[in-house]
Design a protein around this motif. Structure first.
Motif, PDB file in Angstrom:
ATOM      1  N   GLU A  86       1.170  -1.679  -0.378  1.00  0.00           N
ATOM      2  CA  GLU A  86       0.287   0.300  -0.435  1.00  0.00           C
ATOM      3  C   GLU A  86       1.062   1.123  -0.338  1.00  0.00           C
ATOM      4  N   ASP A 118      -8.161   4.499   1.738  1.00  0.00           N
ATOM      5  CA  ASP A 118      -7.185   3.249   1.676  1.00  0.00           C
ATOM      6  C   ASP A 118      -6.752   2.261  -0.022  1.00  0.00           C
ATOM      7  N   ALA A 119      -6.036   1.996  -0.150  1.00  0.00           N
ATOM      8  CA  ALA A 119      -5.298   1.349  -2.150  1.00  0.00           C
ATOM      9  C   ALA A 119      -4.456   0.273  -1.632  1.00  0.00           C
ATOM     10  N   GLU A 120      -5.097  -0.890  -0.528  1.00  0.00           N
ATOM     11  CA  GLU A 120      -4.217  -1.813  -0.573  1.00  0.00           C
ATOM     12  C   GLU A 120      -4.699  -3.186  -1.005  1.00  0.00           C
TER      13      GLU A 120
END
Length: 440
Positions: free
Chosen positions: A68, A172-174
Motif C-alpha cells: 500500500e 485505503d489502497a491495499e
C-alpha cells in the motif's frame, strides 16, 4: 527498544524513532495519540503526533503495508487525490521480544473528515448525494490513470469541503492495482458495482442507527454514483461527431470540460473523406483546470470549486473597477492584496483552524449575499467579515484538528434552520452554515 526495527520512509524525520513502536498500537500512551474522527476500517487505525504534524498509523501485515505504501506513492506521482504515505515500519517487537504487527504511516489530510463526521445529527439526502458525487469524480480520476480500486466505499475516502460541494481523497489502497494499459470496461464496471453496493450498505447501516433523515433512500442515493460516474466518463472520454460547418462545437466541448474542472492535454480531430463531418475525442484529460489558473495568477492552492469561486470574485473585481482590459496577472495580484488577504488577516488567530482559507472566503461571500438580501443594501466587505466571524465562524467545529469527539456523532452548539431564499448554487449542508440561518 528490542529487536531490529526496519523503517522505510518517504521523509527524513528522526522523530519516527521516538514513537513507541515496542507497544501494540492499542496500548500507545495518550500523550502520543491525537484524538481525531476516523472512519470504519478492518484494521486498527490511530492518529499520532509527529514533529508538529498528525499521522495516521494502521496495523497490518508487512506485505500489505509495503504494497500500500508503494501504491500510494505511485498514485501521488500520477496526481491522484490520496493521502500521503510517510513510512512503513516492520520487524516490530515488544520488550519481551515477541513480534508485533507491521504498520503503515500516512500523513493526516488537514481539513479532511470521514463521511460520518460531516454532518451534525442526521445525514440528509442532499449531503449524501454530494458525497456520492464527489466519490464518483474520484473514481473517474483513478480509472483514467489505470487504477482498479477494488474496495470503493465512503469509508475508504476522506472528504474536504469545496465551496458547497466536497472533494474526495482516496485513503485505503491495499486492494488496488495499477494497469499500465488502462482498465477494461469490465474492470471499470466491476469497481462501479462495488461502489454502489458498498455505499448502499454504509447508508443502510446509518439508517439502522437512526442517523439519516427519514426521506433518505439508501438505494436511490447509492444508485446515483452509477449515473454520475457514467455521465462524467462519457463527457471526458466520449467521441462527438458534427457537421464541418459547426466547428464552433470544438471550442464548446473544450469549454464544457473546463467548466467540469478538467483540461484537455490532447484532442483528436478527424474529418470524413468528403469533409462534411468532423469527429473529435479528448485523448488525455487532466483535472484541476481552475486550480491551476488560480495558482498561476495568485499562488493560492485551493480545491477545484473553491478555485472557481475565487476566480469568479476576481473577475467581478476586474469588472467593478474597470480593469477588464488590464493585465490579468497584475489585476490578480491587486485583488489578492486588497481583497483576499485582508479577509484572511481579519480572522482571529484562534479561529483559523476552523476551515481552509479558500473555504472561509467562499462562505464569507455567501454570508455577505444573505446580509444584502435581508437588509436590501450593499454590504461593505469589512462589515460582512465582522458579521461572519461572530455569527458563523466562531460557532463552527475546528476542522483542522477536530479533537473531540474522536468517533461517532458530533453535536454543534447551534440550531440550524434552512433559509427559504437561499441561492440555487449555495451549499446545502446544514454544517456549512452559509445557506442556513443560525439560532444560538
Amino acid at each position: 527498544m528490542s529487536g531490529s526495527l526496519n523503517i522505510t520512509s518517504a521523509i527524513a524525520d528522526p522523530a519516527l524513532l521516538d514513537l513507541p513502536w515496542q507497544l501494540p498500537l492499542d496500548a500507545w500512551p495518550n500523550e502520543t495519540i491525537a484524538s481525531l474522527p476516523k472512519g470504519l476500517s478492518r484494521h486498527l487505525v490511530r492518529f499520532a503526533h509527529l514533529s508538529g504534524r498528525v499521522v495516521a498509523i494502521k496495523e497490518t501485515t508487512s506485505d500489505m503495508a509495503r504494497g500500500e505504501y508503494d501504491m500510494l506513492r505511485n498514485l501521488q506521482g500520477l496526481e491522484v487525490p490520496c493521502v500521503e504515505p510517510v513510512a512503513v515500519i516492520t520487524n516490530r517487537t515488544d520488550d519481551d521480544g515477541d513480534p508485533l504487527r507491521s504498520v503503515l504511516v500516512t500523513r493526516h489530510l488537514k481539513f479532511s473528515l470521514p463521511y460520518r463526521a460531516l454532518y451534525s445529527h442526521t445525514l440528509r439526502p442532499d449531503t449524501a448525494t454530494r458525497l456520492v458525487d464527489a466519490l464518483a469524480v474520484l473514481l473517474v480520476r483513478v480509472h483514467m490513470v489505470g487504477f482498479f480500486w477494488g474496495d470503493v466505499s465512503l469509508s475508504n475516502t476522506l472528504f474536504r469541503r469545496d465551496a458547497g460541494a466536497f472533494a474526495a481523497y482516496l485513503v485505503d489502497a491495499e486492494t488496488g492495482q495499477l494497469y499500465a494499459g488502462g482498465l477494461s470496461n469490465g474492470q471499470r464496471e466491476n469497481d462501479l458495482e462495488i461502489a454502489r453496493v458498498n455505499i448502499a450498505g454504509e447508508l443502510m447501516d446509518l439508517e439502522a442507527g437512526g442517523r439519516v433523515a427519514d426521506e433518505l433512500d439508501p438505494i436511490r442515493v447509492s444508485n446515483g454514483i452509477v449515473a454520475a460516474y457514467r455521465s462524467l466518463w462519457k463527457e471526458l472520454t466520449g467521441s462527438e461527431s458534427f457537421a464541418s460547418s459547426e466547428r464552433w462545437r470544438i471550442t464548446q466541448r473544450v469549454e464544457r470540460l473546463n467548466d467540469l474542472g478538467f483540461d484537455i492535454e490532447e484532442l483528436t480531430i478527424k474529418t470524413d473523406s468528403d469533409g462534411t463531418k468532423v469527429r473529435i475525442q479528448p485523448k488525455v484529460v487532466d483535472a484541476g483546470h481552475h486550480q491551476r489558473r488560480l495558482l498561476r495568477l495568485t499562488g493560492l492552492d485551493a480545491e477545484e470549486n473553491q478555485a472557481r469561486r475565487l476566480l469568479n470574485d476576481l473577475d467581478s473585481y476586474r469588472a467593478a473597477y474597470g480593469k477588464a482590459d488590464a493585465d490579468e496577472e497584475m489585476v490578480a495580484h491587486e485583488w489578492l492584496v486588497r481583497v483576499f488577504e485582508p479577509v484572511v488577516r481579519a480572522i482571529p488567530m484562534e479561529l483559523r483552524g476552523k476551515l481552509e482559507r479558500a473555504e472561509v472566503f467562499h462562505q464569507l461571500l455567501d454570508h455577505r449575499w444573505y446580509m444584502a438580501q435581508n437588509q436590501s443594501r450593499d454590504i461593505p466587505l469589512a462589515e460582512a467579515v465582522s458579521s461572519y466571524v461572530q455569527d458563523v465562524l466562531r460557532h463552527r467545529r475546528d476542522e483542522a484538528t477536530m479533537m473531540d469527539p474522536p468517533t461517532g456523532s458530533i453535536t454543534l452548539p447551534i440550531q440550524v434552520i434552512r433559509s427559504d431564499d437561499a441561492p440555487e448554487d449555495a451549499g446545502t449542508d446544514p454544517d456549512d452554515a452559509t445557506d442556513w440561518k443560525l439560532k444560538v
